[in-house]
Write a protein that holds these residues in place. Structure first.
Motif, PDB file in Angstrom:
ATOM      1  N   TYR A 102       0.821  -1.216   0.000  1.00 16.36           N
ATOM      2  CA  TYR A 102       0.000   0.000   0.000  1.00 16.36           C
ATOM      3  C   TYR A 102       0.852   1.261   0.000  1.00 16.36           C
ATOM      4  O   TYR A 102       0.620   2.202  -0.783  1.00 16.36           O
ATOM      5  CB  TYR A 102      -0.923  -0.007   1.219  1.00 16.36           C
ATOM      6  N   ARG A 135       2.457   1.816  -3.266  1.00 16.06           N
ATOM      7  CA  ARG A 135       1.488   2.355  -4.225  1.00 16.06           C
ATOM      8  C   ARG A 135       1.268   3.857  -3.999  1.00 16.06           C
ATOM      9  O   ARG A 135       1.217   4.634  -4.951  1.00 16.06           O
ATOM     10  CB  ARG A 135       0.158   1.614  -4.105  1.00 16.06           C
ATOM     11  N   VAL A 136       1.139   4.250  -2.730  1.00 15.09           N
ATOM     12  CA  VAL A 136       0.963   5.682  -2.418  1.00 15.09           C
ATOM     13  C   VAL A 136       2.154   6.487  -2.928  1.00 15.09           C
ATOM     14  O   VAL A 136       2.001   7.554  -3.537  1.00 15.09           O
ATOM     15  CB  VAL A 136       0.785   5.894  -0.896  1.00 15.09           C
ATOM     16  N   GLN A 177      -6.924  10.332  -0.535  1.00 11.90           N
ATOM     17  CA  GLN A 177      -7.821   9.760  -1.542  1.00 11.90           C
ATOM     18  C   GLN A 177      -7.943   8.246  -1.421  1.00 11.90           C
ATOM     19  O   GLN A 177      -8.978   7.679  -1.788  1.00 11.90           O
ATOM     20  CB  GLN A 177      -7.316  10.121  -2.945  1.00 11.90           C
ATOM     21  N   THR A 178      -6.896   7.580  -0.921  1.00  8.05           N
ATOM     22  CA  THR A 178      -6.874   6.110  -0.934  1.00  8.05           C
ATOM     23  C   THR A 178      -7.088   5.476   0.435  1.00  8.05           C
ATOM     24  O   THR A 178      -7.133   4.249   0.529  1.00  8.05           O
ATOM     25  CB  THR A 178      -5.529   5.611  -1.490  1.00  8.05           C
ATOM     26  N   LYS A 179      -7.207   6.274   1.488  1.00  8.62           N
ATOM     27  CA  LYS A 179      -7.301   5.687   2.829  1.00  8.62           C
ATOM     28  C   LYS A 179      -8.727   5.324   3.227  1.00  8.62           C
ATOM     29  O   LYS A 179      -8.939   4.743   4.296  1.00  8.62           O
ATOM     30  CB  LYS A 179      -6.719   6.664   3.863  1.00  8.62           C
ATOM     31  N   ILE A 232     -11.884   1.566  -0.133  1.00  9.48           N
ATOM     32  CA  ILE A 232     -10.723   1.438  -1.020  1.00  9.48           C
ATOM     33  C   ILE A 232      -9.698   0.497  -0.409  1.00  9.48           C
ATOM     34  O   ILE A 232      -9.130  -0.373  -1.090  1.00  9.48           O
ATOM     35  CB  ILE A 232     -10.104   2.823  -1.301  1.00  9.48           C
ATOM     36  N   PHE A 280      -8.189  -3.089  -1.686  1.00 11.59           N
ATOM     37  CA  PHE A 280      -6.744  -3.299  -1.843  1.00 11.59           C
ATOM     38  C   PHE A 280      -6.288  -4.537  -1.079  1.00 11.59           C
ATOM     39  O   PHE A 280      -5.456  -5.308  -1.566  1.00 11.59           O
ATOM     40  CB  PHE A 280      -5.979  -2.061  -1.372  1.00 11.59           C
TER      41      PHE A 280
END
Length: 460
Positions: free
Chosen positions: A400, A403-404, A441-443, A447, A451
């Motif tokens: 993760y 990716r970030v 945006q992804t936390k 989402i 993941f």
């Protein structure tokens, strides 16, 4: 004796100053009465206010632009060609016929004398009234009138904008005018006489507007007009002190605006055309950059995913503490080098290692490592995953965070100027902002859940 109503918005500042002077005198008298402790208290309060003001974010200084030159316009055209060429090199199958045609027509437009104008106003009634008056004066014969409304694409095509207002500028209107200035659009501000203000008040408002916009708009480009006929009451006194009253119709008066428009047409047409072509070149450049960024992102994402699975496997096989996570698997220097190559930044492995360490420190400083590890651990427990908790948590967290980091670099690279012949240094502050944005945006739980489900098969 002339009287001006103080309730008008333009005069609020005057009242504020008077109030502050009165307040200062009152506080001074009270401070004397309160003695030493009272004075110290006031000083403490004052220091606190000063410190708070220093902590508030300051607005960036507005940049005033110089008039465009033919050299700058040709440079913008050249930059558009350069980006179109790069797009064809990176994806020869992409259809660029429309953009290339637009680009080829730009030099010819420098010789085209046609210019466009429009009126921007919060009142459609006032806008239509002014438009009709200007059409009667044949102004529209020399300009191509465009209805702007709220269509940003149409506003971009306006070479000359008559900004019609009825009172003092609002902050949003002022920001719009500044944006027009940045786009090299010619702006006139027309203050339409309103029945709620008398002549003296109208003049005060006009002068305040001129003072406010003087950094980008000349004083004679702020014009008072009257686009509607007005009924005024006339009173005539006689020798016996009696008087007679009657109403008179005052016709619209836009002579000053007409004179200014005629002057611009005769003396500034070349300047308007340069602005038009420059904006069109910028639009082509931006559209080409969007295409190029999409092509590069399509190549970057699979590469980034490859490294995130490598990071996941390494951390799963050899669990480490969260603070060591970034140093081992979450940020891979080779991924940074490969991504930089896609975006023509071309970092060396040594630079990649330095940037990897910097990103790691940023993530730890921002608390992203602990936050993501805790969130992923909670999701694993709630889903009753049978893997060893520590290894699974570390593996998914490594993937993760990788990716970030990768998405943050992609977002950062996409905003850089496209210049393959120039080595650009990394702006750590901008990169830090991108990392925070991507993490936010992804936390979200949904989402992260997706993941986790995607990563578990990779670990098995």
């Amino acid at each position: 004796m002339m009287r001006v109503k103080v309730k008008k918005p333009i005069l609020v500042a005057g009242l504020g100053i008077s109030f502050l002077l009165w307040l200062g005198e009152s506080l001074h008298e009270q401070a004397i009465a309160m003695g030493e402790w009272g004075v110290l208290s006031l000083m403490a309060v004052g220091t606190g206010v000063w410190w708070w003001q220093k902590k508030q974010p300051q607005k960036p200084a507005y940049k005033t632009l110089s008039p465009l030159t033919i050299t700058e316009v040709n440079q913008a055209i050249s930059e558009g060609k350069k980006i179109l060429k790069i797009v064809k090199q990176e994806d020869s199958n992409y259809n660029l016929v429309e953009l290339e045609t637009q680009w080829k027509n730009l030099p010819q437009k420098l010789n085209n004398q046609s210019v466009s104008w429009g009126i921007i106003s919060n009142s459609n009634t006032d806008k239509n009234s002014l438009k009709q008056l200007l059409e009667k004066e044949k102004i529209a014969d020399n300009f191509n009138y465009l209805e702007s409304e709220d269509d940003e694409n149409v506003k971009q095509k306006l070479d000359l904008i008559v900004f019609l207002i009825n009172t003092d500028l609002t902050e949003s209107q002022w920001q719009m005018i500044q944006k027009c200035h940045q786009n090299h659009q010619r702006v006139l501000i027309s203050l339409n006489q309103s029945e709620q203000y008398n002549t003296e008040e109208q003049e005060i408002i006009l002068q305040e507007i001129k003072q406010r916009v003087k950094t980008i708009i000349q004083s004679d480009d702020v014009i008072g007009i009257n686009s509607k006929q007005k009924i005024i009451k006339v009173r005539q006194y006689k020798e016996d002190k009696s008087y007679q009253e009657w109403n008179e119709t005052q016709p619209p008066n836009i002579l000053a605006l007409i004179t200014k428009l005629d002057s611009i047409l005769s003396q500034e047409r070349e300047k308007l055309i340069l602005g038009k072509v420059w904006r069109e070149a910028q639009k082509i450049k931006q559209q080409a950059k969007v295409i190029l960024n999409k092509i590069r992102r399509d190549r970057a994402v699979p590469m980034m995913e490859k490294y995130q699975w490598i990071a996941a496997a390494a951390a799963f096989a050899n669990p480490v503490s969260s603070l060591d996570l970034l140093a081992t698997a979450a940020i891979n220097a080779q991924m940074i080098v490969d991504l930089s190559s896609i975006y023509q930044q071309k970092f060396t492995l040594s630079q990649g290692q330095t940037i990897a360490a910097t990103i790691g420190k940023l993530m730890i400083k921002l608390g992203l490592v602990e936050l993501s590890t805790h969130a992923i651990s909670s999701l694993l427990k709630s889903n009753a995953i049978t893997y060893v908790a520590g290894g699974a948590t570390q593996g998914i967290s490594a993937a993760y965070l990788t990716r970030v980091a990768g998405l943050s670099l992609v977002e950062y690279f996409q905003e850089q100027e496209i210049n393959p012949n120039q080595n650009q240094s990394l702006d750590i502050e901008k990169l830090s902002t991108k990392i925070k944005q991507v993490f936010e945006q992804t936390k979200r739980t949904e989402i992260l859940q997706g993941f986790v489900k995607q990563t578990i098969p990779q670990l098995s």
